[in-house]
Design a protein around this motif. Structure first.
Motif, PDB file in Angstrom:
ATOM      1  N   ARG A 288      24.314  30.458  47.191  1.00 15.96           N
ATOM      2  CA  ARG A 288      24.531  30.215  48.614  1.00 15.96           C
ATOM      3  C   ARG A 288      25.609  31.152  49.159  1.00 15.96           C
ATOM      4  N   LEU A 289      25.492  31.458  50.429  1.00 13.83           N
ATOM      5  CA  LEU A 289      26.527  32.229  51.108  1.00 13.83           C
ATOM      6  C   LEU A 289      27.702  31.323  51.449  1.00 13.83           C
ATOM      7  N   PRO A 290      28.939  31.791  51.280  1.00 10.91           N
ATOM      8  CA  PRO A 290      30.083  30.980  51.708  1.00 10.91           C
ATOM      9  C   PRO A 290      30.163  30.944  53.228  1.00 10.91           C
ATOM     10  N   SER A 291      30.522  29.796  53.759  1.00 13.59           N
ATOM     11  CA  SER A 291      30.665  29.674  55.208  1.00 13.59           C
ATOM     12  C   SER A 291      31.944  30.371  55.661  1.00 13.59           C
ATOM     13  N   ALA A 292      32.061  30.543  56.962  1.00 14.34           N
ATOM     14  CA  ALA A 292      33.268  31.164  57.512  1.00 14.34           C
ATOM     15  C   ALA A 292      34.497  30.333  57.180  1.00 14.34           C
ATOM     16  N   SER A 293      34.353  29.005  57.217  1.00 15.57           N
ATOM     17  CA  SER A 293      35.502  28.142  56.921  1.00 15.57           C
ATOM     18  C   SER A 293      35.893  28.232  55.448  1.00 15.57           C
ATOM     19  N   ALA A 294      34.892  28.346  54.551  1.00 13.99           N
ATOM     20  CA  ALA A 294      35.198  28.473  53.127  1.00 13.99           C
ATOM     21  C   ALA A 294      35.905  29.793  52.841  1.00 13.99           C
ATOM     22  N   LEU A 295      35.452  30.871  53.474  1.00  9.77           N
ATOM     23  CA  LEU A 295      36.107  32.163  53.294  1.00  9.77           C
ATOM     24  C   LEU A 295      37.531  32.135  53.842  1.00  9.77           C
ATOM     25  N   ALA A 296      37.704  31.494  55.003  1.00  9.35           N
ATOM     26  CA  ALA A 296      39.043  31.413  55.585  1.00  9.35           C
ATOM     27  C   ALA A 296      39.983  30.621  54.684  1.00  9.35           C
ATOM     28  N   ALA A 297      39.484  29.522  54.108  1.00  7.72           N
ATOM     29  CA  ALA A 297      40.316  28.702  53.231  1.00  7.72           C
ATOM     30  C   ALA A 297      40.662  29.432  51.940  1.00  7.72           C
ATOM     31  N   ALA A 298      39.755  30.295  51.477  1.00 13.03           N
ATOM     32  CA  ALA A 298      39.963  31.000  50.211  1.00 13.03           C
ATOM     33  C   ALA A 298      40.624  32.362  50.399  1.00 13.03           C
ATOM     34  N   ARG A 299      40.934  32.719  51.621  1.00  9.08           N
ATOM     35  CA  ARG A 299      41.417  34.075  51.911  1.00  9.08           C
ATOM     36  C   ARG A 299      42.613  34.470  51.043  1.00  9.08           C
ATOM     37  N   GLU A 300      43.639  33.633  51.008  1.00 16.56           N
ATOM     38  CA  GLU A 300      44.842  33.974  50.251  1.00 16.56           C
ATOM     39  C   GLU A 300      44.557  34.082  48.760  1.00 16.56           C
ATOM     40  N   SER A 301      43.708  33.194  48.250  1.00 17.43           N
ATOM     41  CA  SER A 301      43.379  33.239  46.825  1.00 17.43           C
ATOM     42  C   SER A 301      42.581  34.492  46.477  1.00 17.43           C
ATOM     43  N   ILE A 302      41.671  34.879  47.360  1.00 20.92           N
ATOM     44  CA  ILE A 302      40.871  36.081  47.110  1.00 20.92           C
ATOM     45  C   ILE A 302      41.759  37.317  47.117  1.00 20.92           C
ATOM     46  N   ILE A 303      42.644  37.411  48.107  1.00 19.63           N
ATOM     47  CA  ILE A 303      43.544  38.567  48.186  1.00 19.63           C
ATOM     48  C   ILE A 303      44.480  38.593  46.983  1.00 19.63           C
ATOM     49  N   ALA A 304      44.960  37.420  46.580  1.00 17.58           N
ATOM     50  CA  ALA A 304      45.847  37.355  45.417  1.00 17.58           C
ATOM     51  C   ALA A 304      45.127  37.827  44.157  1.00 17.58           C
ATOM     52  N   TRP A 305      43.859  37.432  44.000  1.00 16.08           N
ATOM     53  CA  TRP A 305      43.079  37.898  42.842  1.00 16.08           C
ATOM     54  C   TRP A 305      42.928  39.408  42.875  1.00 16.08           C
ATOM     55  N   TRP A 306      42.580  39.963  44.023  1.00 18.53           N
ATOM     56  CA  TRP A 306      42.462  41.422  44.129  1.00 18.53           C
ATOM     57  C   TRP A 306      43.774  42.092  43.734  1.00 18.53           C
ATOM     58  N   ASP A 307      44.881  41.577  44.273  1.00 24.06           N
ATOM     59  CA  ASP A 307      46.190  42.170  43.982  1.00 24.06           C
ATOM     60  C   ASP A 307      46.504  42.112  42.492  1.00 24.06           C
ATOM     61  N   GLN A 308      46.299  40.947  41.897  1.00 26.59           N
ATOM     62  CA  GLN A 308      46.711  40.740  40.511  1.00 26.59           C
ATOM     63  C   GLN A 308      45.760  41.397  39.515  1.00 26.59           C
ATOM     64  N   ALA A 309      44.479  41.445  39.853  1.00 27.54           N
ATOM     65  CA  ALA A 309      43.497  41.975  38.908  1.00 27.54           C
ATOM     66  C   ALA A 309      43.393  43.490  38.952  1.00 27.54           C
ATOM     67  N   TRP A 310      43.489  44.075  40.145  1.00 24.79           N
ATOM     68  CA  TRP A 310      43.134  45.487  40.269  1.00 24.79           C
ATOM     69  C   TRP A 310      44.278  46.402  40.661  1.00 24.79           C
ATOM     70  N   LEU A 311      45.358  45.876  41.230  1.00 25.73           N
ATOM     71  CA  LEU A 311      46.422  46.769  41.678  1.00 25.73           C
ATOM     72  C   LEU A 311      47.540  47.002  40.671  1.00 25.73           C
ATOM     73  N   PRO A 312      47.931  46.025  39.852  1.00 30.53           N
ATOM     74  CA  PRO A 312      49.081  46.261  38.973  1.00 30.53           C
ATOM     75  C   PRO A 312      48.813  47.338  37.933  1.00 30.53           C
ATOM     76  N   ASP A 313      49.884  47.998  37.535  1.00 29.60           N
ATOM     77  CA  ASP A 313      49.842  48.943  36.426  1.00 29.60           C
ATOM     78  C   ASP A 313      49.891  48.131  35.142  1.00 29.60           C
ATOM     79  N   GLU A 314      48.835  48.241  34.319  1.00 25.66           N
ATOM     80  CA  GLU A 314      48.769  47.419  33.112  1.00 25.66           C
ATOM     81  C   GLU A 314      49.912  47.708  32.154  1.00 25.66           C
ATOM     82  N   GLY A 315      50.459  48.915  32.226  1.00 26.06           N
ATOM     83  CA  GLY A 315      51.530  49.255  31.305  1.00 26.06           C
ATOM     84  C   GLY A 315      52.898  48.862  31.806  1.00 26.06           C
ATOM     85  N   ALA A 316      52.972  48.380  33.049  1.00 21.48           N
ATOM     86  CA  ALA A 316      54.268  48.037  33.621  1.00 21.48           C
ATOM     87  C   ALA A 316      54.661  46.629  33.216  1.00 21.48           C
TER      88      ALA A 316
END
Length: 252
Positions: free
Chosen positions: A204-232
């Motif tokens: 199923r597609l997430p609704s606009a309200s579900a995306l809005a509620a998950a916004r901070e968690s999604i951004i946090a996952w992107w930040d933590q999973a893909w932006l940090p330097d693994e060696g740092a």
């Protein structure tokens, strides 16, 4: 880059390369910049004029000192390509028709080249070579990243509920379902609990309200999973998250 085992999914914002792999990526970026500036940006002109459609601004490539991180600063240093607004809007509106026209015209051009060279090209041969390959459904990189975070003692939570996830209770959800749009890009791969991924959300597609509620968690996952330097050793940034019991979910 293939000789140094650099694949498509490695070329993401925030990715870090060291040694020979960094040098290979830097050479590829410089070559791509030169090819774009010298060929399509140079020879694509408005009809019956010598005015270029695209404006390529190149600059001296940054010097690589052992490592290379694909961030905004590095990519900007290679230059920019400006697309006129009215051309961009036209491409957006007419995109579904532009691709088949380009494929047809390129096929005609290749056949003409082949005839002049005495190497005939059969009808359909070029079209077959230009056909899009069906994307493979692959969540391995996102799953291995989440498991590595757990092994390092870093929390991984379901982006939809905020529930803590463990190695045995970890699914990777396609935010926009694979059945709707087969997109395996990293931004579309999110950690989720098996209950949500396999029973509540599924395809199923997430609704606009579900995306809005998950916004901070999604951004946090992107930040933590893909932006940090693994060696740092610097701590990973965290954001406030909604409590699992208070988050609204709705999937269509």
């Amino acid at each position: 880059m293939l000789a140094h085992k650099v694949v498509g999914q490695d070329l993401r914002i925030g990715a870090r390369f060291i040694g020979d792999r960094a040098a290979a990526v830097a050479r590829a970026l410089a070559e791509a910049r030169r090819t774009i500036a010298d060929m399509p940006a140079n020879y694509t002109r408005f009809p019956n004029t010598e005015v270029r459609v695209f404006r390529a601004a190149t600059s001296k490539a940054p010097r690589i000192r052992g490592d290379l991180t694909l961030d905004r600063e590095v990519l900007t240093a290679y230059g920019s390509l400006t697309d006129p607004g009215h051309i961009w809007r036209t491409l957006q509106r007419l995109g579904p028709w532009i691709e088949p026209v380009l494929v047809h015209e390129w096929s005609r051009l290749v056949r003409a080249y082949g005839e002049r060279m005495g190497r005939p090209v059969l009808h359909g041969e070029v079209e077959a070579a230009l056909a899009w390959l069906d994307p493979a459904r692959d969540t391995l990189l996102a799953r291995s990243t989440a498991k590595r975070m757990l092994e390092q003692g870093r929390p991984v939570t379901c982006v939809w509920t905020g529930a803590q996830l463990g190695p045995g209770m970890l699914d990777i959800d396609h935010c926009l379902p694979w059945s709707v749009w087969p997109c395996g890009d990293l931004w579309n791969l999110l950690p989720a609990s098996p209950r949500v991924n396999q029973h509540l959300k599924r395809d199923r597609l997430p609704s606009a309200s579900a995306l809005a509620a998950a916004r901070e968690s999604i951004i946090a996952w992107w930040d933590q999973a893909w932006l940090p330097d693994e060696g740092a050793s610097a701590p990973v940034r965290t954001r406030n998250r909604s409590r699992a019991t208070g988050r609204h979910r709705c999937f269509h």
